[in-house]
Motif scaffolding. Sequence first.
Motif, short mmCIF file in Angstrom:
data_model
loop_
_atom_site.label_atom_id
_atom_site.label_comp_id
_atom_site.label_asym_id
_atom_site.label_seq_id
_atom_site.Cartn_x
_atom_site.Cartn_y
_atom_site.Cartn_z
N ARG A 93 40.98 47.11 42.66
CA ARG A 93 40.44 47.49 41.35
C ARG A 93 41.23 48.59 40.65
O ARG A 93 40.87 49.01 39.54
CB ARG A 93 38.97 47.90 41.50
CG ARG A 93 38.08 46.70 41.81
CD ARG A 93 36.65 47.09 42.12
NE ARG A 93 36.06 48.01 41.17
CZ ARG A 93 35.51 47.64 40.01
NH1 ARG A 93 35.43 46.38 39.68
NH2 ARG A 93 35.02 48.55 39.19
N LYS B 92 34.70 40.48 44.18
CA LYS B 92 34.95 39.61 43.02
C LYS B 92 36.34 39.84 42.45
O LYS B 92 37.03 38.90 42.06
CB LYS B 92 33.88 39.86 41.94
CG LYS B 92 32.58 39.13 42.27
CD LYS B 92 31.66 39.07 41.07
CE LYS B 92 30.45 38.21 41.39
NZ LYS B 92 29.18 38.91 41.08
N THR B 93 36.77 41.12 42.38
CA THR B 93 38.11 41.39 41.84
C THR B 93 39.18 40.79 42.77
O THR B 93 40.15 40.19 42.30
CB THR B 93 38.34 42.91 41.66
OG1 THR B 93 37.28 43.42 40.87
CG2 THR B 93 39.66 43.20 40.97
N LYS C 154 38.83 38.24 44.60
CA LYS C 154 38.76 36.78 44.44
C LYS C 154 39.53 36.33 43.19
O LYS C 154 40.37 35.44 43.25
CB LYS C 154 37.28 36.37 44.33
CG LYS C 154 37.06 34.88 44.15
CD LYS C 154 37.22 34.19 45.49
CE LYS C 154 37.13 32.68 45.36
NZ LYS C 154 37.70 32.04 46.56
N THR C 155 39.23 36.99 42.07
CA THR C 155 39.89 36.56 40.82
C THR C 155 41.39 36.89 40.83
O THR C 155 42.17 36.24 40.16
CB THR C 155 39.20 37.17 39.58
OG1 THR C 155 39.02 38.56 39.81
CG2 THR C 155 37.86 36.53 39.29
N ARG C 156 41.78 37.90 41.61
CA ARG C 156 43.23 38.18 41.74
C ARG C 156 43.90 37.19 42.69
O ARG C 156 45.11 37.19 42.82
CB ARG C 156 43.44 39.61 42.26
CG ARG C 156 43.10 40.67 41.22
CD ARG C 156 43.41 42.07 41.69
NE ARG C 156 44.86 42.28 41.80
CZ ARG C 156 45.47 43.46 41.60
NH1 ARG C 156 44.77 44.52 41.29
NH2 ARG C 156 46.77 43.56 41.71
N GLY C 157 43.08 36.39 43.38
CA GLY C 157 43.64 35.37 44.27
C GLY C 157 43.98 35.87 45.65
O GLY C 157 44.86 35.34 46.32
#
Length: 420
Positions: free
Chosen positions: A66, A412-413, A415-418
Amino acid sequence: MAEELNPFKIAQEQLDEAAKIMNLDETAHKILREPMRVIEANIPVEMDDGHTEVFHGFRVQYNDARGPTKGGIRFHPQENIDTVKALAAWMTWKCSLANIQFGGAKGGVICDPKKMSEKELERLSRGYIRAFGKFLGPKVDVPAPDVYTTPQIMAWMMDEYSKMAGRDEFGVITGKPLEDWGSEGRFNSTAMGGMYILREAARLIKLDVKGATVAIQGFGNAGSFAFDLATKLGAKVVAISDSIGGVYSKSGLNFQELAEAKKKTGSVQGYAGASKISNAELLESDVDVVIPAAIEDQITEKNADKIKAKLVLELANGPVTPQADKILFEKKIMDMPDFLVNSGGVIVSYFEWVQNLYSYYWTIDEVYQRLDKIITASFNSTIRTQNEYKDRGIKITPRDAAYIVSVDRVAKTMKTRGWY
Ligand code: NAD
Protein backbone atom coordinates in the motif's frame (compact mmCIF):
# COMPACT_ATOMS: atom_id res chain seq x y z
CA MET A 1 13.42 -16.12 24.15
CA ALA A 2 10.66 -18.40 25.48
CA GLU A 3 8.27 -19.47 22.76
CA GLU A 4 5.14 -18.11 24.51
CA LEU A 5 6.71 -14.65 24.97
CA ASN A 6 7.96 -14.34 21.41
CA PRO A 7 6.27 -11.12 20.21
CA PHE A 8 6.44 -12.14 16.56
CA LYS A 9 4.60 -15.35 17.38
CA ILE A 10 1.92 -13.25 19.12
CA ALA A 11 1.65 -11.01 16.03
CA GLN A 12 1.26 -14.08 13.81
CA GLU A 13 -1.43 -15.54 16.10
CA GLN A 14 -3.37 -12.27 16.05
CA LEU A 15 -3.29 -12.34 12.25
CA ASP A 16 -4.36 -16.02 12.25
CA GLU A 17 -7.34 -15.17 14.45
CA ALA A 18 -8.45 -12.31 12.18
CA ALA A 19 -7.86 -14.50 9.09
CA LYS A 20 -10.15 -17.17 10.54
CA ILE A 21 -13.01 -14.77 11.33
CA MET A 22 -12.82 -12.97 7.97
CA ASN A 23 -12.11 -16.10 5.95
CA LEU A 24 -8.96 -14.57 4.47
CA ASP A 25 -7.64 -15.97 1.20
CA GLU A 26 -5.04 -18.66 2.00
CA THR A 27 -2.28 -17.18 -0.17
CA ALA A 28 -2.81 -13.67 1.17
CA HIS A 29 -2.57 -15.13 4.67
CA LYS A 30 0.66 -16.95 3.78
CA ILE A 31 2.24 -13.76 2.42
CA LEU A 32 1.12 -11.68 5.41
CA ARG A 33 2.40 -14.15 8.05
CA GLU A 34 6.04 -13.33 7.22
CA PRO A 35 7.95 -10.09 6.63
CA MET A 36 8.69 -9.16 3.03
CA ARG A 37 12.33 -8.26 3.76
CA VAL A 38 14.65 -8.52 6.79
CA ILE A 39 17.96 -6.68 6.71
CA GLU A 40 20.72 -6.89 9.32
CA ALA A 41 23.97 -4.96 9.39
CA ASN A 42 27.02 -4.46 11.58
CA ILE A 43 27.83 -0.81 12.13
CA PRO A 44 31.37 0.22 13.18
CA VAL A 45 31.38 3.37 15.32
CA GLU A 46 34.40 5.21 16.62
CA MET A 47 33.93 5.86 20.34
CA ASP A 48 35.18 8.99 22.12
CA ASP A 49 38.23 7.18 23.57
CA GLY A 50 39.39 6.28 20.05
CA HIS A 51 38.47 2.57 19.98
CA THR A 52 35.89 1.25 17.52
CA GLU A 53 32.75 -0.54 18.66
CA VAL A 54 30.65 -2.68 16.28
CA PHE A 55 26.86 -2.36 16.78
CA HIS A 56 24.30 -4.76 15.34
CA GLY A 57 21.32 -3.16 13.58
CA PHE A 58 18.07 -4.33 11.98
CA ARG A 59 15.49 -3.10 9.53
CA VAL A 60 12.38 -5.15 8.81
CA GLN A 61 10.19 -4.11 5.87
CA TYR A 62 7.04 -6.08 6.50
CA ASN A 63 4.78 -5.25 3.58
CA ASP A 64 4.87 -2.45 0.99
CA ALA A 65 1.75 -3.23 -1.07
CA ARG A 66 0.00 0.00 0.00
CA GLY A 67 2.99 2.35 -0.07
CA PRO A 68 6.54 2.92 1.19
CA THR A 69 7.16 1.02 4.42
CA LYS A 70 6.97 3.13 7.58
CA GLY A 71 8.15 2.60 11.14
CA GLY A 72 10.43 3.81 13.90
CA ILE A 73 14.04 2.99 14.77
CA ARG A 74 14.71 1.93 18.37
CA PHE A 75 18.07 2.16 20.16
CA HIS A 76 17.82 -0.42 22.95
CA PRO A 77 20.15 -2.87 24.75
CA GLN A 78 17.55 -5.68 24.53
CA GLU A 79 16.63 -5.09 20.89
CA ASN A 80 16.12 -8.35 18.99
CA ILE A 81 14.91 -9.45 15.60
CA ASP A 82 11.62 -11.00 16.78
CA THR A 83 10.52 -7.78 18.47
CA VAL A 84 11.42 -5.79 15.36
CA LYS A 85 9.48 -8.21 13.13
CA ALA A 86 6.40 -8.02 15.41
CA LEU A 87 6.52 -4.22 15.54
CA ALA A 88 6.88 -4.08 11.74
CA ALA A 89 3.78 -6.28 11.35
CA TRP A 90 1.82 -4.05 13.76
CA MET A 91 2.91 -0.94 11.82
CA THR A 92 1.49 -2.54 8.66
CA TRP A 93 -1.91 -2.95 10.34
CA LYS A 94 -1.80 0.50 11.94
CA CYS A 95 -1.06 2.32 8.67
CA SER A 96 -3.67 0.29 6.83
CA LEU A 97 -6.35 0.96 9.47
CA ALA A 98 -5.59 4.69 9.23
CA ASN A 99 -5.84 4.31 5.44
CA ILE A 100 -2.64 6.28 4.83
CA GLN A 101 -0.34 5.51 1.90
CA PHE A 102 2.22 3.50 3.86
CA GLY A 103 3.16 -0.12 4.45
CA GLY A 104 4.83 -1.23 7.68
CA ALA A 105 8.44 -1.43 8.88
CA LYS A 106 10.56 -1.17 12.03
CA GLY A 107 14.24 -0.87 12.80
CA GLY A 108 16.58 -1.09 15.72
CA VAL A 109 20.12 -1.14 17.02
CA ILE A 110 21.38 -3.15 20.01
CA CYS A 111 23.04 -0.43 22.08
CA ASP A 112 22.67 1.40 25.38
CA PRO A 113 22.11 5.06 24.45
CA LYS A 114 22.16 6.08 28.14
CA LYS A 115 25.86 5.13 28.23
CA MET A 116 26.77 6.94 24.99
CA SER A 117 27.85 10.56 24.50
CA GLU A 118 26.04 12.90 22.10
CA LYS A 119 28.87 12.57 19.55
CA GLU A 120 28.85 8.74 19.78
CA LEU A 121 25.07 8.77 19.23
CA GLU A 122 25.52 11.02 16.20
CA ARG A 123 28.16 8.68 14.71
CA LEU A 124 25.92 5.64 15.35
CA SER A 125 22.89 7.39 13.76
CA ARG A 126 24.89 8.33 10.67
CA GLY A 127 26.39 4.79 10.60
CA TYR A 128 22.89 3.29 10.63
CA ILE A 129 22.01 5.31 7.53
CA ARG A 130 25.24 4.40 5.75
CA ALA A 131 24.48 0.71 6.47
CA PHE A 132 20.78 0.75 5.54
CA GLY A 133 20.53 3.85 3.30
CA LYS A 134 20.34 1.97 0.02
CA PHE A 135 17.16 0.27 1.29
CA LEU A 136 15.56 3.53 2.50
CA GLY A 137 14.08 6.55 0.70
CA PRO A 138 11.00 8.81 0.63
CA LYS A 139 9.38 6.46 -1.89
CA VAL A 140 10.85 3.25 -0.41
CA ASP A 141 11.00 3.12 3.39
CA VAL A 142 10.52 6.04 5.78
CA PRO A 143 11.80 5.67 9.41
CA ALA A 144 10.78 7.73 12.48
CA PRO A 145 11.73 8.07 16.16
CA ASP A 146 10.86 5.31 18.65
CA VAL A 147 12.22 4.11 21.99
CA TYR A 148 15.35 6.19 22.87
CA THR A 149 15.59 7.89 19.47
CA THR A 150 14.82 11.59 19.26
CA PRO A 151 14.02 14.38 16.76
CA GLN A 152 17.75 15.30 16.85
CA ILE A 153 18.67 11.74 15.82
CA MET A 154 16.13 11.99 12.96
CA ALA A 155 17.81 15.24 11.80
CA TRP A 156 21.27 13.57 11.69
CA MET A 157 19.83 10.59 9.82
CA MET A 158 18.08 12.82 7.27
CA ASP A 159 21.32 14.79 6.80
CA GLU A 160 23.38 11.62 6.24
CA TYR A 161 20.85 10.23 3.76
CA SER A 162 20.80 13.58 1.89
CA LYS A 163 24.61 13.50 1.66
CA MET A 164 24.48 9.96 0.23
CA ALA A 165 21.79 11.03 -2.29
CA GLY A 166 23.61 14.24 -3.25
CA ARG A 167 20.47 16.36 -2.64
CA ASP A 168 18.14 17.29 0.25
CA GLU A 169 15.76 14.46 1.02
CA PHE A 170 13.70 15.77 3.93
CA GLY A 171 10.96 13.19 3.25
CA VAL A 172 13.22 10.20 4.00
CA ILE A 173 12.41 10.36 7.70
CA THR A 174 9.71 11.83 9.95
CA GLY A 175 9.66 13.10 13.52
CA LYS A 176 12.30 15.70 12.63
CA PRO A 177 12.64 19.00 14.52
CA LEU A 178 10.57 21.86 13.07
CA GLU A 179 13.86 23.50 11.93
CA ASP A 180 14.47 20.50 9.64
CA TRP A 181 10.95 20.57 8.18
CA GLY A 182 9.19 18.48 10.79
CA SER A 183 5.44 18.96 11.12
CA GLU A 184 3.50 21.24 13.40
CA GLY A 185 1.49 19.22 15.92
CA ARG A 186 3.75 16.16 15.89
CA PHE A 187 4.72 16.59 19.57
CA ASN A 188 1.27 15.78 21.00
CA SER A 189 -0.27 13.99 18.01
CA THR A 190 -0.61 10.59 19.73
CA ALA A 191 -2.62 12.00 22.65
CA MET A 192 -4.58 14.30 20.33
CA GLY A 193 -5.63 11.32 18.18
CA GLY A 194 -6.60 9.47 21.36
CA MET A 195 -8.87 12.35 22.37
CA TYR A 196 -10.73 12.23 19.04
CA ILE A 197 -11.34 8.52 19.72
CA LEU A 198 -12.49 9.39 23.26
CA ARG A 199 -15.03 11.83 21.78
CA GLU A 200 -16.35 9.29 19.24
CA ALA A 201 -16.43 6.29 21.61
CA ALA A 202 -18.15 8.34 24.34
CA ARG A 203 -20.77 9.45 21.83
CA LEU A 204 -21.37 5.80 20.87
CA ILE A 205 -21.89 4.61 24.45
CA LYS A 206 -23.84 7.80 25.30
CA LEU A 207 -21.33 9.07 27.82
CA ASP A 208 -21.07 12.84 28.18
CA VAL A 209 -17.33 13.71 28.05
CA LYS A 210 -18.10 16.94 29.91
CA GLY A 211 -17.85 15.94 33.55
CA ALA A 212 -16.84 12.33 32.78
CA THR A 213 -14.31 10.97 35.28
CA VAL A 214 -11.00 9.72 33.90
CA ALA A 215 -8.04 7.72 35.30
CA ILE A 216 -4.75 7.79 33.36
CA GLN A 217 -1.91 5.32 33.91
CA GLY A 218 1.39 6.99 32.97
CA PHE A 219 2.48 10.64 33.02
CA GLY A 220 5.05 10.56 30.19
CA ASN A 221 4.63 11.93 26.66
CA ALA A 222 1.33 10.20 25.91
CA GLY A 223 -0.22 10.34 29.40
CA SER A 224 0.60 13.95 30.25
CA PHE A 225 -0.75 15.36 26.96
CA ALA A 226 -3.82 13.11 27.35
CA PHE A 227 -4.41 14.65 30.81
CA ASP A 228 -4.18 18.19 29.49
CA LEU A 229 -6.34 17.53 26.41
CA ALA A 230 -9.00 15.50 28.28
CA THR A 231 -9.33 18.37 30.76
CA LYS A 232 -9.76 20.80 27.87
CA LEU A 233 -12.62 18.61 26.58
CA GLY A 234 -14.36 19.09 29.94
CA ALA A 235 -13.51 15.68 31.44
CA LYS A 236 -12.38 15.43 35.08
CA VAL A 237 -9.09 13.56 35.56
CA VAL A 238 -9.37 12.10 39.06
CA ALA A 239 -6.43 9.66 39.03
CA ILE A 240 -2.95 9.56 37.47
CA SER A 241 0.17 7.47 38.03
CA ASP A 242 3.77 6.87 37.02
CA SER A 243 6.17 3.98 37.67
CA ILE A 244 6.35 4.89 41.39
CA GLY A 245 2.58 4.97 42.00
CA GLY A 246 -0.48 7.18 41.63
CA VAL A 247 -2.74 9.77 43.22
CA TYR A 248 -6.54 10.04 43.40
CA SER A 249 -8.82 12.96 44.16
CA LYS A 250 -12.59 12.71 43.79
CA SER A 251 -12.84 16.43 42.99
CA GLY A 252 -10.25 16.21 40.18
CA LEU A 253 -6.52 16.88 39.81
CA ASN A 254 -4.92 20.10 38.60
CA PHE A 255 -2.64 19.60 35.57
CA GLN A 256 -0.21 22.46 36.28
CA GLU A 257 0.20 21.55 39.94
CA LEU A 258 0.70 17.92 39.00
CA ALA A 259 3.37 18.74 36.40
CA GLU A 260 5.18 20.91 39.00
CA ALA A 261 4.97 18.16 41.65
CA LYS A 262 6.39 15.63 39.20
CA LYS A 263 9.23 18.00 38.30
CA LYS A 264 10.04 18.81 41.91
CA THR A 265 9.72 15.36 43.51
CA GLY A 266 10.25 13.01 40.56
CA SER A 267 6.79 11.44 40.91
CA VAL A 268 3.13 12.41 40.62
CA GLN A 269 2.87 11.13 44.20
CA GLY A 270 4.47 14.43 45.27
CA TYR A 271 1.11 16.11 44.48
CA ALA A 272 -0.45 17.52 47.65
CA GLY A 273 -4.13 17.21 48.49
CA ALA A 274 -4.82 13.81 46.95
CA SER A 275 -4.65 10.29 48.30
CA LYS A 276 -1.89 7.95 47.21
CA ILE A 277 -2.97 4.86 45.25
CA SER A 278 -1.17 2.00 43.56
CA ASN A 279 -1.16 1.40 39.80
CA ALA A 280 -3.44 -1.60 40.35
CA GLU A 281 -5.93 0.56 42.29
CA LEU A 282 -5.85 3.21 39.57
CA LEU A 283 -6.93 0.74 36.91
CA GLU A 284 -9.75 -0.57 39.10
CA SER A 285 -10.96 2.85 40.29
CA ASP A 286 -14.59 3.86 39.99
CA VAL A 287 -14.36 6.10 36.90
CA ASP A 288 -16.05 6.41 33.51
CA VAL A 289 -12.87 6.12 31.44
CA VAL A 290 -9.53 4.38 32.02
CA ILE A 291 -6.60 5.37 29.80
CA PRO A 292 -3.58 3.04 30.07
CA ALA A 293 -0.74 5.22 28.75
CA ALA A 294 2.36 3.55 30.22
CA ILE A 295 3.46 0.01 29.42
CA GLU A 296 2.14 -3.32 28.10
CA ASP A 297 0.22 -6.11 29.91
CA GLN A 298 -1.55 -3.95 32.52
CA ILE A 299 -5.11 -5.25 32.19
CA THR A 300 -4.88 -9.04 32.27
CA GLU A 301 -7.11 -12.00 33.12
CA LYS A 302 -6.20 -11.31 36.77
CA ASN A 303 -7.77 -7.85 37.03
CA ALA A 304 -10.06 -7.46 33.97
CA ASP A 305 -13.02 -8.58 36.05
CA LYS A 306 -12.43 -5.72 38.51
CA ILE A 307 -12.43 -2.91 35.93
CA LYS A 308 -15.34 -0.53 36.64
CA ALA A 309 -14.92 1.96 33.79
CA LYS A 310 -17.38 2.02 30.88
CA LEU A 311 -14.62 2.77 28.39
CA VAL A 312 -10.94 1.71 28.13
CA LEU A 313 -8.78 3.75 25.74
CA GLU A 314 -5.50 1.96 24.96
CA LEU A 315 -3.09 4.85 24.43
CA ALA A 316 -0.11 2.60 25.33
CA ASN A 317 0.94 -0.29 23.09
CA GLY A 318 -0.40 -3.66 24.23
CA PRO A 319 -1.80 -2.69 27.69
CA VAL A 320 -4.68 -5.22 27.48
CA THR A 321 -3.89 -8.93 27.02
CA PRO A 322 -6.00 -11.05 24.63
CA GLN A 323 -7.63 -12.92 27.58
CA ALA A 324 -8.54 -9.62 29.26
CA ASP A 325 -9.92 -8.33 25.97
CA LYS A 326 -12.50 -11.13 26.00
CA ILE A 327 -13.43 -10.52 29.67
CA LEU A 328 -13.98 -6.79 29.05
CA PHE A 329 -16.11 -7.62 26.02
CA GLU A 330 -18.29 -9.97 28.07
CA LYS A 331 -18.64 -7.27 30.75
CA LYS A 332 -19.81 -4.89 27.97
CA ILE A 333 -16.90 -2.51 28.66
CA MET A 334 -15.89 -0.78 25.46
CA ASP A 335 -12.16 -1.36 24.88
CA MET A 336 -10.68 0.72 22.07
CA PRO A 337 -7.58 -1.04 20.66
CA ASP A 338 -4.08 0.46 20.73
CA PHE A 339 -3.44 0.53 16.98
CA LEU A 340 -6.54 2.70 16.57
CA VAL A 341 -6.25 4.90 19.70
CA ASN A 342 -2.52 5.73 19.37
CA SER A 343 -2.40 6.02 15.58
CA GLY A 344 -2.32 9.85 15.78
CA GLY A 345 1.50 9.72 15.89
CA VAL A 346 1.89 7.88 12.59
CA ILE A 347 -0.92 9.88 10.97
CA VAL A 348 0.92 13.15 11.69
CA SER A 349 4.16 11.45 10.54
CA TYR A 350 2.33 10.82 7.28
CA PHE A 351 1.41 14.53 7.16
CA GLU A 352 5.08 15.43 7.69
CA TRP A 353 6.04 13.20 4.75
CA VAL A 354 3.29 14.67 2.53
CA GLN A 355 4.39 18.23 3.42
CA ASN A 356 8.05 17.34 2.71
CA LEU A 357 7.12 15.89 -0.70
CA TYR A 358 5.10 19.03 -1.57
CA SER A 359 7.52 21.47 0.11
CA TYR A 360 4.40 23.25 1.39
CA TYR A 361 3.54 23.46 5.08
CA TRP A 362 0.33 23.48 7.12
CA THR A 363 -0.65 25.34 10.27
CA ILE A 364 -1.23 23.46 13.49
CA ASP A 365 -5.01 23.87 13.08
CA GLU A 366 -4.87 22.32 9.61
CA VAL A 367 -2.88 19.39 11.03
CA TYR A 368 -5.42 18.77 13.81
CA GLN A 369 -8.42 19.05 11.44
CA ARG A 370 -6.91 16.51 9.06
CA LEU A 371 -5.95 14.22 11.94
CA ASP A 372 -9.52 14.36 13.25
CA LYS A 373 -10.91 13.46 9.82
CA ILE A 374 -8.61 10.46 9.32
CA ILE A 375 -8.77 8.97 12.82
CA THR A 376 -12.56 9.42 13.02
CA ALA A 377 -12.87 7.57 9.70
CA SER A 378 -10.77 4.71 11.18
CA PHE A 379 -13.06 4.59 14.20
CA ASN A 380 -16.15 4.52 11.96
CA SER A 381 -14.75 1.69 9.77
CA THR A 382 -14.00 -0.33 12.92
CA ILE A 383 -17.48 0.09 14.42
CA ARG A 384 -19.19 -0.44 11.05
CA THR A 385 -17.31 -3.75 10.61
CA GLN A 386 -18.15 -4.85 14.15
CA ASN A 387 -21.84 -4.16 13.46
CA GLU A 388 -21.77 -5.95 10.10
CA TYR A 389 -20.50 -9.10 11.81
CA LYS A 390 -23.05 -8.67 14.62
CA ASP A 391 -25.85 -8.53 12.03
CA ARG A 392 -24.58 -11.89 10.75
CA GLY A 393 -24.73 -13.31 14.28
CA ILE A 394 -20.94 -13.20 14.84
CA LYS A 395 -19.82 -11.31 17.95
CA ILE A 396 -16.38 -9.73 17.55
CA THR A 397 -14.43 -7.22 19.65
CA PRO A 398 -13.45 -3.75 18.35
CA ARG A 399 -9.87 -5.12 18.14
CA ASP A 400 -11.00 -8.01 15.90
CA ALA A 401 -12.93 -5.53 13.76
CA ALA A 402 -9.93 -3.19 13.42
CA TYR A 403 -7.74 -6.15 12.40
CA ILE A 404 -10.30 -7.23 9.80
CA VAL A 405 -10.47 -3.71 8.29
CA SER A 406 -6.69 -3.39 8.03
CA VAL A 407 -5.83 -6.93 6.89
CA ASP A 408 -8.62 -6.82 4.31
CA ARG A 409 -7.24 -3.58 2.83
CA VAL A 410 -3.69 -4.95 2.49
CA ALA A 411 -4.97 -8.25 1.03
CA LYS A 412 -7.15 -6.44 -1.51
CA THR A 413 -4.30 -4.17 -2.63
CA MET A 414 -1.99 -7.18 -3.03
CA LYS A 415 -4.71 -8.91 -5.06
CA THR A 416 -5.34 -6.02 -7.44
CA ARG A 417 -1.58 -5.51 -7.85
CA GLY A 418 -1.44 -9.16 -8.93
CA TRP A 419 0.66 -10.51 -6.05
CA TYR A 420 -1.54 -13.58 -5.75
P1 NAD B 1 7.19 7.81 28.30
O1 NAD B 1 8.44 7.07 28.58
O2 NAD B 1 7.24 9.26 27.98
O3 NAD B 1 6.19 7.65 29.56
C1 NAD B 1 5.89 6.44 30.17
C2 NAD B 1 5.17 6.67 31.48
O4 NAD B 1 4.80 5.41 32.04
C3 NAD B 1 6.01 7.37 32.55
O5 NAD B 1 5.19 8.28 33.27
C4 NAD B 1 6.43 6.23 33.46
O6 NAD B 1 6.66 6.64 34.80
C5 NAD B 1 5.20 5.36 33.39
N1 NAD B 1 5.45 3.98 33.77
C6 NAD B 1 6.53 3.21 33.49
N2 NAD B 1 6.40 2.00 34.08
C7 NAD B 1 5.21 2.02 34.71
C8 NAD B 1 4.52 1.07 35.50
N3 NAD B 1 5.03 -0.14 35.75
N4 NAD B 1 3.31 1.42 35.97
C9 NAD B 1 2.80 2.64 35.73
N5 NAD B 1 3.41 3.57 35.01
C10 NAD B 1 4.61 3.27 34.52
O7 NAD B 1 6.47 6.98 27.16
P2 NAD B 1 5.32 7.49 26.16
O8 NAD B 1 5.95 8.00 24.92
O9 NAD B 1 4.34 8.34 26.90
O10 NAD B 1 4.65 6.08 25.78
C11 NAD B 1 3.71 5.45 26.65
C12 NAD B 1 3.01 4.34 25.88
O11 NAD B 1 2.36 4.90 24.74
C13 NAD B 1 3.94 3.25 25.35
O12 NAD B 1 3.26 2.03 25.35
C14 NAD B 1 4.18 3.68 23.91
O13 NAD B 1 4.55 2.59 23.09
C15 NAD B 1 2.82 4.25 23.57
N6 NAD B 1 2.87 5.15 22.41
C16 NAD B 1 3.46 6.38 22.53
C17 NAD B 1 3.52 7.19 21.42
C18 NAD B 1 4.12 8.57 21.52
O14 NAD B 1 4.00 9.32 20.54
N7 NAD B 1 4.72 8.97 22.62
C19 NAD B 1 3.01 6.75 20.19
C20 NAD B 1 2.41 5.49 20.10
C21 NAD B 1 2.36 4.71 21.25
